[in-house]
Design a protein around this motif. Structure first.
Motif, PDB file in Angstrom:
ATOM      1  N   LEU A  30       0.832  -1.204   0.000  1.00  0.00           N
ATOM      2  CA  LEU A  30       0.000   0.000   0.000  1.00  0.00           C
ATOM      3  C   LEU A  30       0.864   1.251   0.000  1.00  0.00           C
ATOM      4  O   LEU A  30       0.626   2.199  -0.760  1.00  0.00           O
ATOM      5  N   LEU A  31       1.902   1.256   0.836  1.00  0.00           N
ATOM      6  CA  LEU A  31       2.769   2.438   0.898  1.00  0.00           C
ATOM      7  C   LEU A  31       3.558   2.602  -0.396  1.00  0.00           C
ATOM      8  O   LEU A  31       3.720   3.719  -0.899  1.00  0.00           O
ATOM      9  N   LYS A  32       4.058   1.505  -0.960  1.00  0.00           N
ATOM     10  CA  LYS A  32       4.819   1.590  -2.219  1.00  0.00           C
ATOM     11  C   LYS A  32       3.953   2.177  -3.333  1.00  0.00           C
ATOM     12  O   LYS A  32       4.415   3.010  -4.118  1.00  0.00           O
ATOM     13  N   TRP A  33       2.694   1.749  -3.398  1.00  0.00           N
ATOM     14  CA  TRP A  33       1.795   2.273  -4.427  1.00  0.00           C
ATOM     15  C   TRP A  33       1.540   3.758  -4.203  1.00  0.00           C
ATOM     16  O   TRP A  33       1.559   4.562  -5.137  1.00  0.00           O
ATOM     17  N   THR A  34       1.318   4.139  -2.937  1.00  0.00           N
ATOM     18  CA  THR A  34       1.034   5.540  -2.624  1.00  0.00           C
ATOM     19  C   THR A  34       2.212   6.438  -2.972  1.00  0.00           C
ATOM     20  O   THR A  34       2.053   7.524  -3.530  1.00  0.00           O
ATOM     21  N   GLU A  70       9.914  16.356   0.977  1.00  0.00           N
ATOM     22  CA  GLU A  70      10.558  15.473   0.015  1.00  0.00           C
ATOM     23  C   GLU A  70      11.480  14.491   0.726  1.00  0.00           C
ATOM     24  O   GLU A  70      11.589  13.321   0.345  1.00  0.00           O
ATOM     25  N   ARG A  71      12.151  14.978   1.763  1.00  0.00           N
ATOM     26  CA  ARG A  71      13.042  14.095   2.519  1.00  0.00           C
ATOM     27  C   ARG A  71      12.245  12.971   3.173  1.00  0.00           C
ATOM     28  O   ARG A  71      12.706  11.831   3.242  1.00  0.00           O
ATOM     29  N   MET A  72      11.046  13.258   3.647  1.00  0.00           N
ATOM     30  CA  MET A  72      10.191  12.239   4.246  1.00  0.00           C
ATOM     31  C   MET A  72       9.883  11.139   3.235  1.00  0.00           C
ATOM     32  O   MET A  72       9.943   9.944   3.557  1.00  0.00           O
ATOM     33  N   ARG A  73       9.598  11.521   2.001  1.00  0.00           N
ATOM     34  CA  ARG A  73       9.300  10.536   0.965  1.00  0.00           C
ATOM     35  C   ARG A  73      10.537   9.716   0.629  1.00  0.00           C
ATOM     36  O   ARG A  73      10.447   8.503   0.389  1.00  0.00           O
ATOM     37  N   GLU A  74      11.704  10.357   0.627  1.00  0.00           N
ATOM     38  CA  GLU A  74      12.947   9.629   0.356  1.00  0.00           C
ATOM     39  C   GLU A  74      13.203   8.582   1.443  1.00  0.00           C
ATOM     40  O   GLU A  74      13.622   7.456   1.153  1.00  0.00           O
ATOM     41  N   ILE A  75      12.951   8.967   2.684  1.00  0.00           N
ATOM     42  CA  ILE A  75      13.131   8.036   3.803  1.00  0.00           C
ATOM     43  C   ILE A  75      12.209   6.831   3.650  1.00  0.00           C
ATOM     44  O   ILE A  75      12.624   5.676   3.806  1.00  0.00           O
ATOM     45  N   LEU A  76      10.958   7.094   3.330  1.00  0.00           N
ATOM     46  CA  LEU A  76       9.990   6.011   3.194  1.00  0.00           C
ATOM     47  C   LEU A  76      10.343   5.090   2.030  1.00  0.00           C
ATOM     48  O   LEU A  76      10.169   3.862   2.119  1.00  0.00           O
ATOM     49  N   LYS A  77      10.852   5.648   0.952  1.00  0.00           N
ATOM     50  CA  LYS A  77      11.245   4.814  -0.187  1.00  0.00           C
ATOM     51  C   LYS A  77      12.411   3.910   0.179  1.00  0.00           C
ATOM     52  O   LYS A  77      12.443   2.727  -0.199  1.00  0.00           O
ATOM     53  N   GLU A  78      13.384   4.455   0.915  1.00  0.00           N
ATOM     54  CA  GLU A  78      14.522   3.625   1.321  1.00  0.00           C
ATOM     55  C   GLU A  78      14.079   2.546   2.301  1.00  0.00           C
ATOM     56  O   GLU A  78      14.539   1.397   2.233  1.00  0.00           O
ATOM     57  N   LEU A  79      13.173   2.894   3.207  1.00  0.00           N
ATOM     58  CA  LEU A  79      12.673   1.903   4.162  1.00  0.00           C
ATOM     59  C   LEU A  79      11.881   0.802   3.466  1.00  0.00           C
ATOM     60  O   LEU A  79      12.028  -0.384   3.787  1.00  0.00           O
ATOM     61  N   THR A  80      11.024   1.186   2.518  1.00  0.00           N
ATOM     62  CA  THR A  80      10.232   0.177   1.814  1.00  0.00           C
ATOM     63  C   THR A  80      11.122  -0.754   1.000  1.00  0.00           C
ATOM     64  O   THR A  80      10.837  -1.949   0.882  1.00  0.00           O
ATOM     65  N   ALA A  81      12.220  -0.222   0.471  1.00  0.00           N
ATOM     66  CA  ALA A  81      13.142  -1.074  -0.277  1.00  0.00           C
ATOM     67  C   ALA A  81      13.772  -2.117   0.639  1.00  0.00           C
ATOM     68  O   ALA A  81      13.880  -3.304   0.285  1.00  0.00           O
ATOM     69  N   SER A  82      14.191  -1.694   1.814  1.00  0.00           N
ATOM     70  CA  SER A  82      14.793  -2.626   2.767  1.00  0.00           C
ATOM     71  C   SER A  82      13.783  -3.660   3.244  1.00  0.00           C
ATOM     72  O   SER A  82      14.086  -4.857   3.331  1.00  0.00           O
ATOM     73  N   GLN A 103      22.489  -2.743   8.475  1.00  0.00           N
ATOM     74  CA  GLN A 103      21.211  -2.404   7.851  1.00  0.00           C
ATOM     75  C   GLN A 103      20.160  -2.037   8.905  1.00  0.00           C
ATOM     76  O   GLN A 103      19.375  -1.104   8.717  1.00  0.00           O
ATOM     77  N   GLU A 104      20.167  -2.780  10.008  1.00  0.00           N
ATOM     78  CA  GLU A 104      19.221  -2.477  11.082  1.00  0.00           C
ATOM     79  C   GLU A 104      19.468  -1.084  11.645  1.00  0.00           C
ATOM     80  O   GLU A 104      18.525  -0.299  11.851  1.00  0.00           O
ATOM     81  N   ASP A 105      20.731  -0.765  11.895  1.00  0.00           N
ATOM     82  CA  ASP A 105      21.071   0.561  12.414  1.00  0.00           C
ATOM     83  C   ASP A 105      20.651   1.656  11.437  1.00  0.00           C
ATOM     84  O   ASP A 105      20.187   2.730  11.857  1.00  0.00           O
ATOM     85  N   ARG A 106      20.825   1.377  10.149  1.00  0.00           N
ATOM     86  CA  ARG A 106      20.437   2.369   9.134  1.00  0.00           C
ATOM     87  C   ARG A 106      18.933   2.592   9.148  1.00  0.00           C
ATOM     88  O   ARG A 106      18.451   3.734   9.067  1.00  0.00           O
ATOM     89  N   MET A 107      18.135   1.530   9.277  1.00  0.00           N
ATOM     90  CA  MET A 107      16.680   1.664   9.310  1.00  0.00           C
ATOM     91  C   MET A 107      16.225   2.429  10.544  1.00  0.00           C
ATOM     92  O   MET A 107      15.327   3.276  10.472  1.00  0.00           O
ATOM     93  N   ILE A 108      16.856   2.148  11.686  1.00  0.00           N
ATOM     94  CA  ILE A 108      16.503   2.876  12.903  1.00  0.00           C
ATOM     95  C   ILE A 108      16.866   4.350  12.765  1.00  0.00           C
ATOM     96  O   ILE A 108      16.118   5.238  13.199  1.00  0.00           O
ATOM     97  N   GLU A 109      18.009   4.628  12.133  1.00  0.00           N
ATOM     98  CA  GLU A 109      18.425   6.009  11.903  1.00  0.00           C
ATOM     99  C   GLU A 109      17.415   6.753  11.027  1.00  0.00           C
ATOM    100  O   GLU A 109      17.060   7.906  11.302  1.00  0.00           O
TER     101      GLU A 109
END
Length: 380
Positions: A30-34, A70-82, A103-109
């Motif tokens: 759902l988030l990827k589509w949005t 825009e930064r919020m969307r970039e964060i969400l895209k990187e999180l959804t990829a992981s 990778q875990e530390d990066r996602m938490i960051e």
């Protein structure tokens, strides 16, 4: 705000709450589509830029101001990829998360940065509009695939989003977020740290929302969240958060005699915290004292506390004597000054309060006379 509270936990106290049987990763799709097809805003008619907007744009180009939306969307895209990678390689039937520590530390960051962004109300609204809430709740619920640290960070973002933000509170209630978070809380495979964050998130969703407070109070399983969290075997952090939540509900502007009585078991647990021999955490002890004093002062229902009056005094009187005996001007006496004042006020109120079976104040109903009443017998 239209109130549509959904807190449904029809479970017996001795049964373990089961995780949802909905498709595990639907929230991620759902988030990827949005993110692919919306920008979190509504359609607007194109207009010529104002001088102020042009000046702002020039400043952005000149000084490199970050566009947080825009930064919020970039964060969400990187999180959804992981998370997409985890969903394809993880073993949901018992295996651990297919993700290394880096990778875990990066996602938490990333989630920590996202939390800082959505502290601003406008970005919180934008986050809700791009279906970010189901993403957070879904990720937090993936106990067998997503590392607990990442799940806890997701819950932390939920807390930030809903804190003093009625539209987001309502959106989360519509998603039955309290039920989802309660399932995480009652899953004994989760650690105390995650459970503490869950309590904080539920507290942020419920507090200040009149209908949500009432629904939570009247639900047996919801009250169990606080009762269990105040248990002697739980961590200080979890007990501290449950105690804060309890006080917020029992001493709310919307509290009632019924609400206080429904939380009597939790209040009895709080009474044990005022004893320095049993509770060494100064913050928990002070919070418990504040709770008891406020209940006595608001006089909605005092029977629970009055039933333990002798026990409280047996602890309080010698504690007051010991605190008064501390050397004047010492750091220790200054540190415990607030506790001493609270104890003194609590003892005074205990002596003033009356242990009676209080009755709810009568409701005064005013209406017109019946049609056949001529008014001839009204007092002159």
């Amino acid at each position: 705000i239209k109130l549509r509270v959904k807190i449904e936990l029809p479970l017996q106290q001795n049964r373990k709450i089961k995780m949802s049987e909905n498709p595990s990763w639907a929230w991620l799709g759902l988030l990827k589509w949005t993110l692919a097809y919306t920008d979190g805003t509504t359609d607007t008619n194109p207009q010529e830029m104002s001088a102020e907007d042009k000046a702002f744009l020039e400043d952005v180009m000149k000084n490199g101001v970050i566009n947080e939306g825009e930064r919020m969307r970039e964060i969400l895209k990187e999180l959804t990829a992981s998370l997409d990678k985890i969903s394809k390689t993880g073993d949901n039937d018992g295996g651990g998360a297919d993700i290394d520590e880096e990778q875990e530390d990066r996602m938490i960051e990333l989630l920590t940065e996202l939390r800082d962004i959505v502290e601003q109300i406008d970005y919180a609204k934008s986050f809700v509009s791009i279906k970010g809430l189901p993403f957070l709740l879904g990720c937090a619920s993936q106990g067998k695939s997503v590392p607990e640290g990442v799940r806890g960070a997701c819950v932390g973002v939920v807390s930030t989003l809903s804190q003093n933000n009625p539209p987001v509170q309502q959106a989360l209630l519509d998603l039955e977020a309290v039920r989802v978070l309660a399932e995480i809380y009652f899953d004994d495979t989760n650690g105390s740290s995650l459970k503490g964050k869950v309590v904080q998130a539920i507290s942020c969703i419920v507090r200040g929302h009149v209908a949500a407070e009432e629904a939570f109070t009247n639900d047996n399983v919801c009250r169990m969240i606080i009762e269990r969290g105040l248990g002697s075997g739980e961590s200080a952090s979890l007990r501290r958060r449950c105690l804060f939540f309890l006080r917020a509900l029992v001493c709310s502007d919307h509290t009632s005699q019924k609400r206080v009585r429904l939380f009597e078991e939790s209040i009895k647990s709080a009474i044990t915290f005022v004893d320095v021999e049993q509770e060494t955490d100064d913050d928990i002890r002070q919070s418990a004292l504040d709770l008891l004093l406020q209940i006595l002062l608001q006089k909605k229902s005092v029977n629970c506390i009055m039933g333990e009056k002798n026990r409280i005094l047996a602890v309080g009187v010698p504690r007051v004597a010991n605190l008064r005996a501390l050397p004047d001007g010492s750091e220790e006496k200054e540190f415990y000054e607030v506790e001493l004042e609270t104890w003194e006020s609590l003892i005074v109120e205990l002596e003033k309060a009356v242990d009676v079976e209080e009755a709810e104040p009568p409701v005064l109903l005013l209406g017109g006379r019946p049609p056949d009443d001529t008014g001839a017998n009204l007092p002159q």
